[in-house]
Design an enzyme around this catalytic site. Structure first.
Site, PDB file in Angstrom:
ATOM      1  N   HIS A  51      39.969  44.506  31.201  1.00 54.71           N
ATOM      2  CA  HIS A  51      39.867  44.270  32.643  1.00 54.71           C
ATOM      3  C   HIS A  51      38.493  43.638  32.922  1.00 54.71           C
ATOM      4  O   HIS A  51      37.520  44.334  33.231  1.00 54.71           O
ATOM      5  CB  HIS A  51      40.038  45.571  33.427  1.00 54.71           C
ATOM      6  CG  HIS A  51      40.284  45.357  34.904  1.00 54.71           C
ATOM      7  ND1 HIS A  51      41.406  45.835  35.574  1.00 54.71           N
ATOM      8  CD2 HIS A  51      39.566  44.696  35.844  1.00 54.71           C
ATOM      9  CE1 HIS A  51      41.334  45.492  36.856  1.00 54.71           C
ATOM     10  NE2 HIS A  51      40.224  44.789  37.041  1.00 54.71           N
TER      11      HIS A  51
ATOM     12  N   GLN B 209      34.356  49.275  36.723  1.00 62.12           N
ATOM     13  CA  GLN B 209      34.172  49.469  38.157  1.00 62.12           C
ATOM     14  C   GLN B 209      33.971  50.938  38.545  1.00 62.12           C
ATOM     15  O   GLN B 209      33.475  51.220  39.628  1.00 62.12           O
ATOM     16  CB  GLN B 209      35.356  48.868  38.919  1.00 62.12           C
ATOM     17  CG  GLN B 209      35.417  47.357  38.753  1.00 62.12           C
ATOM     18  CD  GLN B 209      36.606  46.725  39.451  1.00 62.12           C
ATOM     19  OE1 GLN B 209      37.665  46.579  38.858  1.00 62.12           O
ATOM     20  NE2 GLN B 209      36.459  46.381  40.712  1.00 62.12           N
TER      21      GLN B 209
ATOM     22  N   ASN C 290      43.969  41.847  32.202  1.00 61.29           N
ATOM     23  CA  ASN C 290      44.017  41.796  33.662  1.00 61.29           C
ATOM     24  C   ASN C 290      43.571  40.426  34.171  1.00 61.29           C
ATOM     25  O   ASN C 290      42.483  39.951  33.816  1.00 61.29           O
ATOM     26  CB  ASN C 290      43.080  42.861  34.248  1.00 61.29           C
ATOM     27  CG  ASN C 290      43.067  42.839  35.775  1.00 61.29           C
ATOM     28  OD1 ASN C 290      44.032  43.242  36.407  1.00 61.29           O
ATOM     29  ND2 ASN C 290      41.980  42.342  36.354  1.00 61.29           N
ATOM     30  N   GLU C 291      44.395  39.818  34.998  1.00 57.03           N
ATOM     31  CA  GLU C 291      44.066  38.570  35.699  1.00 57.03           C
ATOM     32  C   GLU C 291      43.394  37.523  34.812  1.00 57.03           C
ATOM     33  O   GLU C 291      42.218  37.159  35.049  1.00 57.03           O
ATOM     34  CB  GLU C 291      43.198  38.855  36.929  1.00 57.03           C
ATOM     35  CG  GLU C 291      43.938  39.650  37.987  1.00 57.03           C
ATOM     36  CD  GLU C 291      43.215  39.721  39.329  1.00 57.03           C
ATOM     37  OE1 GLU C 291      42.040  39.288  39.410  1.00 57.03           O
ATOM     38  OE2 GLU C 291      43.832  40.185  40.302  1.00 57.03           O
TER      39      GLU C 291
HETATM   40  C1  BGC Z   1      40.672  42.688  40.255  1.00 56.00           C
HETATM   41  C2  BGC Z   1      39.921  43.947  40.603  1.00 56.00           C
HETATM   42  C3  BGC Z   1      39.166  43.712  41.899  1.00 56.00           C
HETATM   43  C4  BGC Z   1      40.173  43.463  42.998  1.00 56.00           C
HETATM   44  C5  BGC Z   1      39.595  43.327  44.399  1.00 56.00           C
HETATM   45  C6  BGC Z   1      41.296  41.971  41.425  1.00 56.00           C
HETATM   46  O1  BGC Z   1      40.943  40.634  41.304  1.00 56.00           O
HETATM   47  O2  BGC Z   1      41.585  42.924  39.215  1.00 56.00           O
HETATM   48  O3  BGC Z   1      39.077  44.275  39.542  1.00 56.00           O
HETATM   49  O4  BGC Z   1      38.294  44.749  42.191  1.00 56.00           O
HETATM   50  O5  BGC Z   1      40.866  42.281  42.698  1.00 56.00           O
HETATM   51  O6  BGC Z   1      38.600  42.385  44.465  1.00 56.00           O
END
Ligand code: BGC
Length: 395
Positions: free
Chosen positions: A114, A20, A157-158
């Protein structure tokens, strides 16, 4: 009104991720997706914020404002651009970034995955590929030597968002707004196994590190009749990852908004609240999400929590301060009630590439898209001052 003192050593940080902000992440699956006509991604990431070169400025802004921590991710696609070819030169870049954090008084919280994969692994099936687990463990092994000064490592991440990517690839972004799609189960299993294999690898190599991952937490409101289906959906899309965190040292929580659901012909569907205030991502403005999720996750996992993301996309920085102040008040109240939270990382340090668009601006710092000049917003100084005081007035 009372003052809540955050514990000594509480982490006050900002979060970012490699794809990002770095720019030109050409060996990643997302880069390829962005170039493919007709894919669900509308705008390419390009140079992003050019943080690959400008990271010293980013760290100076965060540290100079008063923050004491910084979350960033290491890009697997840069470190292993072709299968089995690991780049020491690219690894050295991230070693300098870690040293740079420490020099600015920022504790680095490092994420190892990520959202983006090396394009070659995605071509083999991504996290659902039989070799993904071993490949991830080998990548962790390669990165480990530079991580010895890092206390908190977030392996993935997520995972619950990552397990939606295969669904988006076939059904498009509307799948997320118009329906409530189930996660791709092969991806869920691959991610859980990879997390556990990566954890075992790092445990042996970095006995002092504290290992965990970050889950996208939601607070749900269901219309009458939809409660059981909503609970079942939350179990299979979120709680499955909390269960898989058993054996971790901490859990990362990322909360932004609430999700309202209803049943249509027996199927769950989004039920947005008419007239509710929306952010630039279209999400409901709902700062209470943070405290609601923190309380729930503490109860479900028993693990110490680090808020690894929270924030909102807005063009009005005063809204960011309002939202964050309100979210932090709820967090402080939960902590006063005994919930163990070790840190708060705001999403995001910079206005960055929001997975398909630069339009939703989440940053504490504005970035000029042509010159990459950084301009801090008032919210950065506001959060930095809170960090320096380590205290918040709550009702
Ligand atoms: C993610 C980020 C994303 C943010 C806002 C999260 O889901 O980890 O990468 O930019 O939310 O959308």
């Amino acid at each position: 009104m009372t003052d809540f003192n955050f514990p000594a050593g509480f982490l006050w940080g900002a979060s970012t991720s490699a794809h990002q902000i770095e720019g030109n992440n050409t060996n990643s699956d997302w880069w390829h997706l962005e170039q493919r006509p007709g894919s669900f991604v509308s705008e390419p990431s390009g140079d992003a914020c050019d943080s690959w070169h400008r990271w010293p400025e980013d760290l100076a802004l965060a540290g100079g404002a008063g923050l004491n921590a910084y979350r960033f991710s290491i890009e697997w696609a840069r470190l292993e651009p072709t299968p089995g070819h690991f780049s020491n030169a690219q690894l050295a870049h991230y070693e300098r970034l870690i040293e740079g954090c420490l020099a600015q008084g920022l504790k680095p919280l490092v994420t190892l995955h990520h959202f983006t994969l090396p394009a070659w692994l995605a071509a083999q099936g991504g996290w659902a590929a039989p070799e993904a687990v071993d490949r991830f463990a080998r990548y962790c092994q390669f990165v480990a030597p530079i991580l010895s000064p890092v206390e908190l490592i977030c392996l993935i991440n997520e995972p619950n968002m990552v397990a939606l990517f295969p669904v988006l690839a076939t059904a498009g972004m509307e799948a997320l707004t118009a329906t409530v799609p189930p996660l791709d189960q092969a991806t869920v299993s691959g991610l859980i196994e990879a997390h556990q294999a990566g954890r075992e690898t790092l445990r042996l190599l970095l006995p002092g590190a504290r290992l965990g991952w970050s889950i996208a937490a939601q607070t749900y409101h269901s219309e009458p009749g939809a409660a059981a289906a909503t609970a079942a959906y939350q179990d299979e899309s979120e709680d499955v990852f909390y269960r898989a965190s058993a054996g971790d040292d901490w859990i990362g929580l990322q909360a932004y908004t609430c999700r309202r659901l209803k049943l249509i012909d027996g199927a769950l569907a989004p039920a947005p609240k008419p007239g509710s205030r929306r952010t630039l991502t279209g999400w409901e403005y709902y700062p209470a999400a943070l405290a609601e999720c923190v309380r729930r996750v503490a109860q479900l996992t028993g693990l110490p929590i680090v808020v690894t993301e929270n924030g909102l996309a807005t063009a009005d920085d005063a809204d960011r301060i309002d939202y964050t102040g309100s979210a932090l008040t709820g967090l402080a109240q939960a902590m006063a009630d005994g919930v163990q939270v070790e840190g708060y990382f705001h999403w995001s340090l910079l206005d960055n590439y929001e997975w398909g668009s630069y339009a939703p601006t989440f940053g504490l710092v504005q970035v000029d898209r042509q010159t990459f000049v950084r301009t801090p917003k008032p919210s950065l100084a506001w959060l930095g001052q809170l960090a320096r005081r380590n205290r918040l007035t709550i009702d």
